[in-house]
Design an enzyme around this catalytic site. Structure first.
Site: not given
Length: 583
Positions: A75, A104, A109, A143-144, A184, A189, A244, A278
């Site tokens: 990551y 991060p 953002n 990521n998400e 998810d 979705r 994941e 994960y």
């Protein structure tokens, strides 16, 4: 290359044991053997840069080999460090690396999304630093970022980043795919899936990753919703990877990973290109396969044995590169989702503009009123608050002050300089206000200056791309990977099992892991999938899902807003918490 004298050096050709991968249609292939390839992997982030940390790689690679995995997802990495030895160690053992471009602090953002020169330049640096490694599997551009209905607007900026990173890859003649890893969430979705695979090949993700926690313990193909997952992607035109997986209840027993047989079985291998569990090391909520004891030892948990036993039984079968005809199949790009108030608020066309340093530098030079400070190191938290207040007040008084920097994904309205960094965006507003009122103070943060390049069409000053100077080695001196004895049978109890030198109480191990990763505490009732500060897009994952595949409790997914350490060559960057946008 010089390695610490404590290591016994051996010489290994970097070409040993691994071939580049080919992403074609909805499948992945070994470019040399032509065989279909599936990710059998782990999410791996035991420290801030596990590829540069050779000692921990030497510790962990024997366990990778024992498990039988072929890839890891990392990551976070630091491009100022050397990764030649780490990548070569992994390559020599047949391990591919899926690498997140973001960190991060350098990411879109979700609460205050923007796609600007600061982010783009940092993304390009990461791409350039890693693209030459033979075992680089793929890049993940986000990521998400969108993880619930309130953050869907951020997807427009993520998709713009994918478009521009892919363009950079093409311009540099790289061949690495660029994808996205999504949450998810049952409500959004379908919108997410379609959004990142619609409109044009230049904009779509080269592969689609899903962080999925539907299958819990002794679930099955239907109850878990895996049958619906396969159905959702049956005609997808790019590979789909479970980036994941591995549902967990932190108050219960070790995971048993019965989903592995399905992921690599006949009902899924034609549609899903494998997955990554994960995660490798233990954090506060028991998602780890091992407890980290030190840089030289780990403690093997029951989850490790359960996962290994499942992997040992899989025998995925598929097609070959020569036989596969993606263009002649039913695979297709998806239709873009429309705007649905409260559920999806990111228009697909047009996307935010491509960030360009040269254009932004030209615009800044032409201003008569601009920010006094141009270096991130001199911007204080109070400065950020003042800038936000000043821009908000000016644009509320007259919205035209923000016309060139506004960004409204719902209506696809983007100012032509919304892609410039935060300092330049603020300066554009201050200058517009100055031209209208004669005032250039902005709470003491702005000052007048002599404009330059007057009359020059800044929009025509397109930045030229330059090839990176990094030379990737054809051979590397590698420290040997120590052979470790991994227990072959699971302990009778649910207590983590130790290796020959790894005898430490679980509570002590957990405390050390928490200290080393700065993990945040959480109540037992809230299952935090990732407690580590090393990953962007942290999400609270309830341990169970209902029959429709939706999480039973509310997802609480606020990413801390932290400072960006990178600066733009044109005018420096602002902390990420200084977000300049129109009201």
């Amino acid at each position: 290359m010089k390695i610490a004298a404590a290591f016994l050096l051996i010489f290994i050709q970097i070409s040993i044991g691994i071939n580049p991968l080919v992403f074609k249609g909805n499948k992945i292939f070994d470019s040399v053997t032509g065989n279909q390839w599936w990710a059998i992997g782990l999410d791996y982030q035991p420290n801030t840069d596990p590829i540069a940390n050779v000692a921990t790689l030497q510790r962990d690679i024997p366990y990778f080999k024992d498990l039988g995995i072929n890839c890891i997802r990392v990551y976070q990495t630091d491009i100022t460090l050397d990764h030649d030895v780490g990548m070569a160690l992994l390559e020599s053992e047949g391990i591919y690396v899926m690498l997140d471009v973001t960190t991060p602090s350098v990411t879109v953002n979700r609460a205050y999304p923007v796609w600007d020169t600061t982010l783009y330049e940092e993304f390009k640096k990461k791409i350039d630093a890693f693209q030459g490694y033979k075992n680089l599997m793929a890049f993940i551009a986000g990521n998400e970022v969108t993880n619930d209905p309130t953050t869907t607007a951020a997807s427009a900026f993520v998709k713009a980043s994918i478009r521009d990173v892919k363009a950079h890859v093409r311009e540099m003649n790289y061949t690495v795919p660029v994808g996205y890893a999504t949450a998810d969430d049952g409500i959004i979705r379908e919108y997410l899936q379609n959004y990142f695979d619609c409109n044009s090949k230049d904009e779509q993700a080269d592969f689609f990753g899903i962080n999925i926690y539907r299958w819990c313990y002794d679930s099955n193909f239907q109850l878990s919703g895996y049958d619906q997952l396969v159905n959702d992607f049956k005609n997808w035109d790019v590979p789909v990877i479970l980036t994941e997986y591995g549902c967990n209840d932190p108050t219960s027993k070790a995971r048993i990973f019965t989903e592995v047989a399905e992921i690599y079985g006949p009902r899924m291998t034609d549609t899903i290109s494998g997955g990554l569990v994960y995660e490798y090391h233990e954090e506060v909520n028991r998602y780890g396969l091992v407890n980290v004891i030190s840089d030289s030892s780990v403690e093997v948990r029951d989850d490790y044995f359960n996962f290994r036993s499942q992997i040992q039984m899989i025998k995925p079968t598929g097609t070959t590169l020569a036989a596969y005809n993606a263009t002649g199949s039913a695979l297709k790009m998806q239709n873009c989702p429309g705007i649905v108030d409260g559920k999806w608020e990111a228009a697909a066309v047009p996307l935010p503009p491509t960030p360009d340093l040269k254009i932004c530098a030209c615009v800044l030079s032409q201003l008569s009123c601009a920010m006094k400070k141009t270096d991130i190191r001199t911007i204080t938290d109070q400065d950020g608050i003042t800038i936000g207040q000043q821009v908000g007040n000016m644009c509320t008084e007259d919205p035209t002050h923000c016309a060139d920097i506004e960004a409204v994904p719902k209506t696809a309205l983007y100012g032509r300089y919304s892609m410039c960094n935060a300092i330049i965006r603020a300066s554009i507003v201050f200058n517009s206000y100055y031209e209208a009122t004669g005032e250039c103070t902005a709470g003491g943060l702005a000052t007048t200056k002599a404009p330059q390049n007057v009359g020059v069409n800044c929009d025509g000053q397109v930045q030229e791309q330059t090839k990176p100077t990094k030379v990737f080695p054809t051979s590397v001196d590698l420290p040997p990977v120590t052979t470790k004895t991994v227990p072959q049978t699971k302990a009778a109890s649910d207590t983590p099992t130790t290796g020959t030198i790894n005898t430490v109480k679980t509570q002590q191990t957990q405390q050390q892991t928490n200290n080393s990763t700065s993990a945040s505490s959480t109540s037992p009732s809230s299952t935090v999938r990732s407690s580590s500060s090393l990953r962007d897009g942290r999400v609270n994952k309830p341990p169970r899902v209902n029959a429709t595949g939706n999480y039973q409790t509310t997802v609480n997914a606020t990413v801390p807003i932290v400072n960006v350490t990178a600066t733009d060559p044109d005018a420096g960057g602002l902390p990420i918490n200084v977000i300049i946008s129109s009201p």
